[in-house]
Structure formats: structure tokens, C-alpha cells
Write an enzyme that holds these catalytic residues in place. Structure first.
Site, PDB file in Angstrom:
ATOM      1  N   LYS A   1       0.838  -1.213   0.000  1.00 44.86           N
ATOM      2  CA  LYS A   1       0.000   0.000   0.000  1.00 44.86           C
ATOM      3  C   LYS A   1       0.873   1.264   0.000  1.00 44.86           C
ATOM      4  CE  LYS A   1      -2.333   2.375   3.855  1.00 44.86           C
ATOM      5  NZ  LYS A   1      -1.147   2.999   4.397  1.00 44.86           N
ATOM      6  N   ASN A   2       1.925   1.262   0.820  1.00 48.12           N
ATOM      7  CA  ASN A   2       2.706   2.490   0.988  1.00 48.12           C
ATOM      8  C   ASN A   2       3.734   2.719  -0.116  1.00 48.12           C
ATOM      9  OD1 ASN A   2       1.187   3.041   3.183  1.00 48.12           O
ATOM     10  ND2 ASN A   2       2.709   2.393   4.694  1.00 48.12           N
TER      11      ASN A   2
ATOM     12  N   ARG B   1      -3.669  10.577   3.071  1.00 43.31           N
ATOM     13  CA  ARG B   1      -2.571  11.535   3.223  1.00 43.31           C
ATOM     14  C   ARG B   1      -1.802  11.696   1.900  1.00 43.31           C
ATOM     15  NH1 ARG B   1      -1.476  13.184   7.896  1.00 43.31           N
ATOM     16  NH2 ARG B   1       0.704  13.622   7.444  1.00 43.31           N
TER      17      ARG B   1
ATOM     18  N   CYS C   1      -4.524   7.959   9.605  1.00 40.10           N
ATOM     19  CA  CYS C   1      -4.834   7.345  10.897  1.00 40.10           C
ATOM     20  C   CYS C   1      -4.468   8.274  12.038  1.00 40.10           C
ATOM     21  CB  CYS C   1      -4.056   6.044  11.025  1.00 40.10           C
ATOM     22  SG  CYS C   1      -4.716   4.768   9.952  1.00 40.10           S
TER      23      CYS C   1
ATOM     24  N   ASP D   1       4.769   0.072  12.004  1.00 41.51           N
ATOM     25  CA  ASP D   1       3.507  -0.567  11.600  1.00 41.51           C
ATOM     26  C   ASP D   1       3.441  -2.048  12.002  1.00 41.51           C
ATOM     27  OD1 ASP D   1       2.332   1.709   9.849  1.00 41.51           O
ATOM     28  OD2 ASP D   1       4.416   1.504   9.261  1.00 41.51           O
TER      29      ASP D   1
ATOM     30  N   VAL E   1       8.524   6.308  16.503  1.00 42.81           N
ATOM     31  CA  VAL E   1       8.170   6.958  15.230  1.00 42.81           C
ATOM     32  C   VAL E   1       6.920   7.838  15.371  1.00 42.81           C
ATOM     33  CG1 VAL E   1       7.620   6.591  12.793  1.00 42.81           C
ATOM     34  CG2 VAL E   1       9.257   5.089  13.936  1.00 42.81           C
TER      35      VAL E   1
HETATM   36  N1  EPU Z   1       6.845  14.175  10.518  1.00 44.48           N
HETATM   37  C1  EPU Z   1       6.939  15.496  10.861  1.00 44.48           C
HETATM   38  N2  EPU Z   1       6.769  16.428   9.864  1.00 44.48           N
HETATM   39  C2  EPU Z   1       6.531  16.072   8.560  1.00 44.48           C
HETATM   40  C3  EPU Z   1       6.444  14.692   8.238  1.00 44.48           C
HETATM   41  C4  EPU Z   1       6.608  13.757   9.238  1.00 44.48           C
HETATM   42  O1  EPU Z   1       7.144  15.853  12.026  1.00 44.48           O
HETATM   43  O2  EPU Z   1       6.377  16.959   7.707  1.00 44.48           O
HETATM   44  C5  EPU Z   1       6.969  13.139  11.593  1.00 44.48           C
HETATM   45  C6  EPU Z   1       5.646  12.396  11.815  1.00 44.48           C
HETATM   46  O3  EPU Z   1       4.782  13.117  12.647  1.00 44.48           O
HETATM   47  C7  EPU Z   1       6.122  11.091  12.429  1.00 44.48           C
HETATM   48  C8  EPU Z   1       7.465  10.867  11.724  1.00 44.48           C
HETATM   49  O4  EPU Z   1       7.866  12.132  11.196  1.00 44.48           O
HETATM   50  O5  EPU Z   1       6.320  11.252  13.798  1.00 44.48           O
HETATM   51  C9  EPU Z   1       7.444   9.844  10.627  1.00 44.48           C
HETATM   52  O6  EPU Z   1       6.458  10.183   9.674  1.00 44.48           O
HETATM   53  P1  EPU Z   1       6.618   9.817   8.127  1.00 44.48           P
HETATM   54  O7  EPU Z   1       6.587  11.087   7.335  1.00 44.48           O
HETATM   55  O8  EPU Z   1       7.795   8.926   7.981  1.00 44.48           O
HETATM   56  O9  EPU Z   1       5.311   9.000   7.869  1.00 44.48           O
HETATM   57  P2  EPU Z   1       4.314   9.116   6.642  1.00 44.48           P
HETATM   58  O10 EPU Z   1       5.054   9.288   5.379  1.00 44.48           O
HETATM   59  O11 EPU Z   1       3.205  10.060   6.962  1.00 44.48           O
HETATM   60  C10 EPU Z   1       4.357   6.568   6.040  1.00 44.48           C
HETATM   61  C11 EPU Z   1       3.322   5.494   5.963  1.00 44.48           C
HETATM   62  C12 EPU Z   1       2.909   5.082   7.368  1.00 44.48           C
HETATM   63  C13 EPU Z   1       4.141   4.587   8.105  1.00 44.48           C
HETATM   64  C14 EPU Z   1       5.219   5.683   8.114  1.00 44.48           C
HETATM   65  C15 EPU Z   1       6.510   5.230   8.756  1.00 44.48           C
HETATM   66  C16 EPU Z   1       2.197   6.034   3.912  1.00 44.48           C
HETATM   67  C17 EPU Z   1       0.965   6.496   3.232  1.00 44.48           C
HETATM   68  N3  EPU Z   1       2.165   5.989   5.232  1.00 44.48           N
HETATM   69  O12 EPU Z   1       3.707   7.661   6.688  1.00 44.48           O
HETATM   70  O13 EPU Z   1       2.001   4.005   7.229  1.00 44.48           O
HETATM   71  O14 EPU Z   1       3.799   4.255   9.425  1.00 44.48           O
HETATM   72  O15 EPU Z   1       5.494   6.096   6.769  1.00 44.48           O
HETATM   73  O16 EPU Z   1       7.032   4.124   8.090  1.00 44.48           O
HETATM   74  O17 EPU Z   1       3.179   5.681   3.279  1.00 44.48           O
HETATM   75  C18 EPU Z   1       0.089   2.735   7.679  1.00 44.48           C
HETATM   76  O18 EPU Z   1       0.332   2.144   6.610  1.00 44.48           O
HETATM   77  O19 EPU Z   1      -0.801   2.381   8.487  1.00 44.48           O
HETATM   78  C19 EPU Z   1       0.886   3.914   8.019  1.00 44.48           C
HETATM   79  C20 EPU Z   1       0.566   4.747   9.010  1.00 44.48           C
END
Ligand code: EPU
Length: 440
Positions: free
Chosen positions: A24-25, A98, A122, A312, A334
């Protein structure tokens, strides 16, 4: 009231085989990358999940043609002539995804403007997008806050920059890649995330004609090119889904062959699985996971960015740890708020306490911020059925695992959220012998 209610009569080991398709990601990001060219792209191994529907609708709203053969798992995307739709049209299809924020780079290149709705996803923390916006601004984008989102423009195009991420964010790394591949000049991105899904996105971009090099120290160089081409690519398997089924095998004392699971992206999970006492065997076409038939062992674990134990996997593993002998410690580094799901587990008989302190070998960003981001799990505790409501995607699947492991009947509501990331999960549960019925 959240959608979808099922009854689960638990206490039966899950046995059998299920198939896991593309991650998915990764899939959602590869779909956005298709907007970087006017040629047709073909993505294979695409699962039938709600996030794919949402991104398909967003692509169509911007004028792209999207065709999805879900049995074959083949998605064909032809951007054609893109346009910026009315914000209401974007809001109507974006749902709680997102992914819209990742449309910025491709749309700013193609159209010089983009509209990003307020983001959902989420509820596992604040999930800010400050890094994304910082990157886009450094590349020359301007933003204007509107009623339900942000309008971005880049009248003189995007210029490459030296960018540093304060934390290796997956999304912000993808944002930088998608903006930099066609920006003028060379981008140096330091502090980048290097998750396997990002490496697969880089593989897609390279197929499209991009010039990207990844160093060993989380630094990525991207040399902007003027034009990219369509791609044909097979998505890497979903290691989160594979890990979730592996934990279901452990928690229910079962034995599951996860067809499609691959060892290389699951190394840290497999190490932990083995330390807990779980058995697995790696085959060319999948991984078999099973309960050893003896005691499971407790252990301390910290979630981390890749190559660490991913966040995850934390929630499904915590369910299995309720059945391990002794005290396990889980330090979530995380997301600051990813233990809400433990309340329902305690209601079912688990013994889990959450703490504000960093209960791990290192201090994380959340240590002095009053976030309940460490958990102590005491086991083994027999679980019993309960009425529970799922809080988020991974927490929801974990509730489901708990209900399957528990003696007696559980009513699990809000179950439809699980369709966001777990393809055909009801069929898969039945194929594994679970006693589950949809109520509404
Ligand atoms: N963060 C910031 N500022 C930003 C972006 C992120 O402070 O501008 C922080 C977040 O708040 C968090 C950390 O950095 O504490 C990590 O966030 P990240 O940006 O890595 O996560 P994401 O890209 O929003 C993706 C996956 C998540 C997965 C995370 C970590 C997608 C759509 N989502 O999220 O997947 O947990 O990476 O591997 O790719 C899920 O599949 O259920 C899910 C939540």
C-alpha cells in the site's frame, strides 16, 4: 459510528495460506509518479484496497485516465492533459488519505499549481506536514492557505536545492524525490528515509529516466531532467500486511503461509519473530510463519525507521506479546500516539501499561513531551471476547487478531477502515478457518 461490524468467535488457530500483493505504501506513491510524464505507465501487483481507489479518483479528478484490472492487479495510468479541478472535487474524493500532499511536485511541474486538501490518515499522532512544506518552499513553491486546504503555485518552476530533513520522514523523502526529479539543477537530500518502499519508488523513477544516487549515509542526490517517460513496474510486496498475518499466526497458535512475502524487506521483523519464539521458513514464493507449540518469550523492542523494526509492525506484535511469558517492553519512537489500541486489549484481559518515559536504549523525540509512547506488556494473559471499536488501520487489524485469539465472541465495529490497507481480509480470514460474520 464507524462503518462495518463483524462478529468473531475466537480461540481457533488460524491455519492455511493467503496471498499478499503490492505494498500500500508504495503503490499509492508510484501512482502519483505516473503524473510526471504524459506517457502511459503500467503498475503490476496492485492490491484491491481503498487507498488505491482514492488515489485513482484523485488522478481522474486531475484529468488522468486510470484503468484497473483488479484480478490481474494491473493498473494503467495515462495522464493525458492534466488540469487543476475545483477544490470541492478534490475534497470529495480525497477521503481521509494523506497521499494528496504528494501530488504537489508533479502538479507544480505540469501545471504550475496544486491544491492540497487538509490531510487525514490514521490518528496515531499529530502527523504534521511541515517538512513537506519546507521542501516545497525551498524549491520555490508559494502557498496560500484556503478554506479547506492549501493552494500552491510555482510561477517560475521548481529549482533544485540542498535539503536536510530533521527526521527521516518517509513522506517528506518521497515529496523531495517527486519534486526534484524534474527540478532545475541537482538536489542533495540529507537525512532521508530509506525504507524499501522508497527504494522501489526510486527504481520506478529511474525507469522513467530520472538520475538518482543513494549514499550509505541517508544522503540522496537527484539530478533534475527535463522529461520523463512512462514505466512498467511490479510493486514490491506489502511487508506490513505480511507481518500482520505472521503475528496473527503467533497470537492464535496457528500456522500461515504468506504467499508473496519476501525476506529482504522483513529482516528486522524476522529477527524479532525468532527471538519471541515464532517459527518461520523462507521459500522462493513466500514465508511460512507458525507458533512453536511451546512458550513464547518476552523481550524489549524499539520501533525505528528502516532498517529498524518498523512502527507498523508494533501493533500486531503487541497482541502476540500478550501471549509471551514475562515482561515485554515496547518503545515507540516513530509516532507519539500509537498505543490507543491497547485499551481494548486490556478490556479483553491483556495486561498492558503505557508510559510517558522512553523505556528503551535511546531517548527519542517524545521523551519529555508527555506522550504515552512506551508500553509494558505482561504475559501470558488469556484473552476473552469483548465489544470493541477499531481506532485506526493497524490498531484495527490488531484488534481483529486479539478477537481471533480470544475465547468467546467479540463484536468488532468500524471494521471497514481495514479495507484501506488489507486486501480481501474477510475472505482471507475465512480461508484460514476463522469463524467471522459480517453483521452490517
Ligand atoms: N513528521 C513530521 N513532519 C513532517 C512529516 C513527518 O514531524 O512533515 C513526523 C511524523 O509526525 C512522524 C514521523 O515524522 O512522527 C514519521 O512520519 P513519516 O513522514 O515517515 O510518515 P508518513 O510518510 O506520513 C508513512 C506510511 C505510514 C508509516 C510511516 C513510517 C504512507 C501512506 N504511510 O507515513 O504508514 O507508518 O510512513 O514508516 O506511506 C500505515 O500504513 O498504516 C501507516 C501509518
Amino acid at each position: 459510528m464507524a462503518d462495518g461490524v463483524i462478529k468473531v468467535r475466537g480461540g481457533k488457530p488460524l491455519h492455511g495460506e493467503i496471498t499478499v500483493r503490492g505494498a500500500k505504501n508504495f503503490v499509492s506513491k508510484a501512482m502519483v509518479a505516473a503524473l510526471l510524464t504524459d506517457e502511459t505507465s503500467v503498475l503490476r501487483n496492485v492490491p484491491l484496497i481503498r487507498d488505491v481507489d482514492v488515489v485513482s479518483s484523485l488522478l481522474r479528478a486531475h484529468g488522468a485516465e486510470v484503468d484497473y484490472d483488479h484480478e490481474a492487479g494491473t493498473l494503467t495510468i495515462t495522464p493525458g492533459k492534466l488540469h487543476l479541478p475545483d477544490p470541492n472535487e478534490i475534497l470529495a474524493v480525497a477521503g481521509s488519505s494523506r497521499i494528496p500532499i504528494l501530488f504537489c511536485g508533479p502538479l507544480l511541474h505540469e501545471l504550475g499549481e496544486a491544491f492540497i486538501p487538509d490531510l487525514g490518515g490514521c490518528h496515531i499522532g499529530e502527523r504534521p506536514v511541515d517538512f513537506h512544506l519546507q521542501v516545497l518552499e525551498e524549491f520555490g513553491a508559494r502557498r496560500d492557505e484556503q478554506m479547506y486546504g492549501l493552494h500552491l503555485t510555482a510561477p517560475s518552476g521548481l529549482r533544485a536545492k540542498k535539503v536536510h530533513l530533521p527526521y527521516p520522514s518517509v513522506g517528506a523523502t518521497e515529496q523531495t524525490l517527486l519534486a526534484a526529479v524534474r527540478a532545475r539543477g541537482i538536489t542533495e537530500l540529507s537525512g532521508a528515509a530509506v525504507e524499501p518502499e522508497i527504494m522501489d519508488l526510486i527504481a520506478v523513477l529511474q525507469k522513467m529516466g530520472a538520475l538518482i544516487t543513494v549514499d550509505t549515509d541517508r544522503t540522496i542526490h537527484i539530478e533534475g531532467v527535463q522529461k520523463l517517460h512512462g514505466y512498467t513496474h511490479t510493486a514490491l510486496p506489502d511487508r506490513i500486511e505480511a507481518g500482520s498475518w505472521a503475528c496473527a499466526a503467533l497470537a492464535t497458535k496457528g500456522d500461515i503461509f504468506v504467499r508473496g512475502a519476501k525476506q529482504d524487506s522483513m529482516m528486522s521483523f524476522l529477527n524479532v519473530y525468532r527471538k519471541v519464539g515464532g517459527e518461520f521458513e523462507v521459500f522462493d514464493d513466500g514465508i511460512r510463519f507458525w507458533h512453536p507449540g511451546t512458550e513464547l518469550h518476552s523481550l524489549p523492542i524499539e520501533t525505528d525507521v528502516h532498517p529498524g523494526f518498523m512502527t507498523d509492525w508494533q501493533q500486531p506484535l503487541v497482541v502476540a506479546l500478550t501471549q509471551a511469558t514475562g515482561v515485554s517492553v515496547m518503545h515507540e519512537t516513530v509516532y507519539e500516539n500509537r498505543f490507543g489500541f491497547t485499551r481494548a486489549l486490556n478490556q479483553m484481559g491483556a495486561h498492558i501499561e503505557v508510559y510517558r518515559e522512553c523505556l528503551g536504549s535511546k531517548k527519542c523525540r517524545f521523551g519529555l513531551e508527555n506522550f504515552y509512547h512506551s508500553a509494558i506488556i505482561q504475559g501470558p494473559t488469556p484473552l476473552h471476547g469483548a465489544n470493541i471499536e477499531v481506532p485506526d488501520l493497524r490498531g484495527g487489524f490488531s484488534h481483529l487478531i486479539a478477537a481471533l485469539a480470544a475465547e468467546g465472541e467479540s463484536t468488532v465495529s468500524g471494521i471497514n477502515i481495514i479495507n484501506r490497507g488489507y486486501e480481501h481480509f474477510m475472505q482471507k480470514l475465512r480461508a484460514l478457518g476463522a469463524d467471522v460474520d459480517k453483521v452490517e
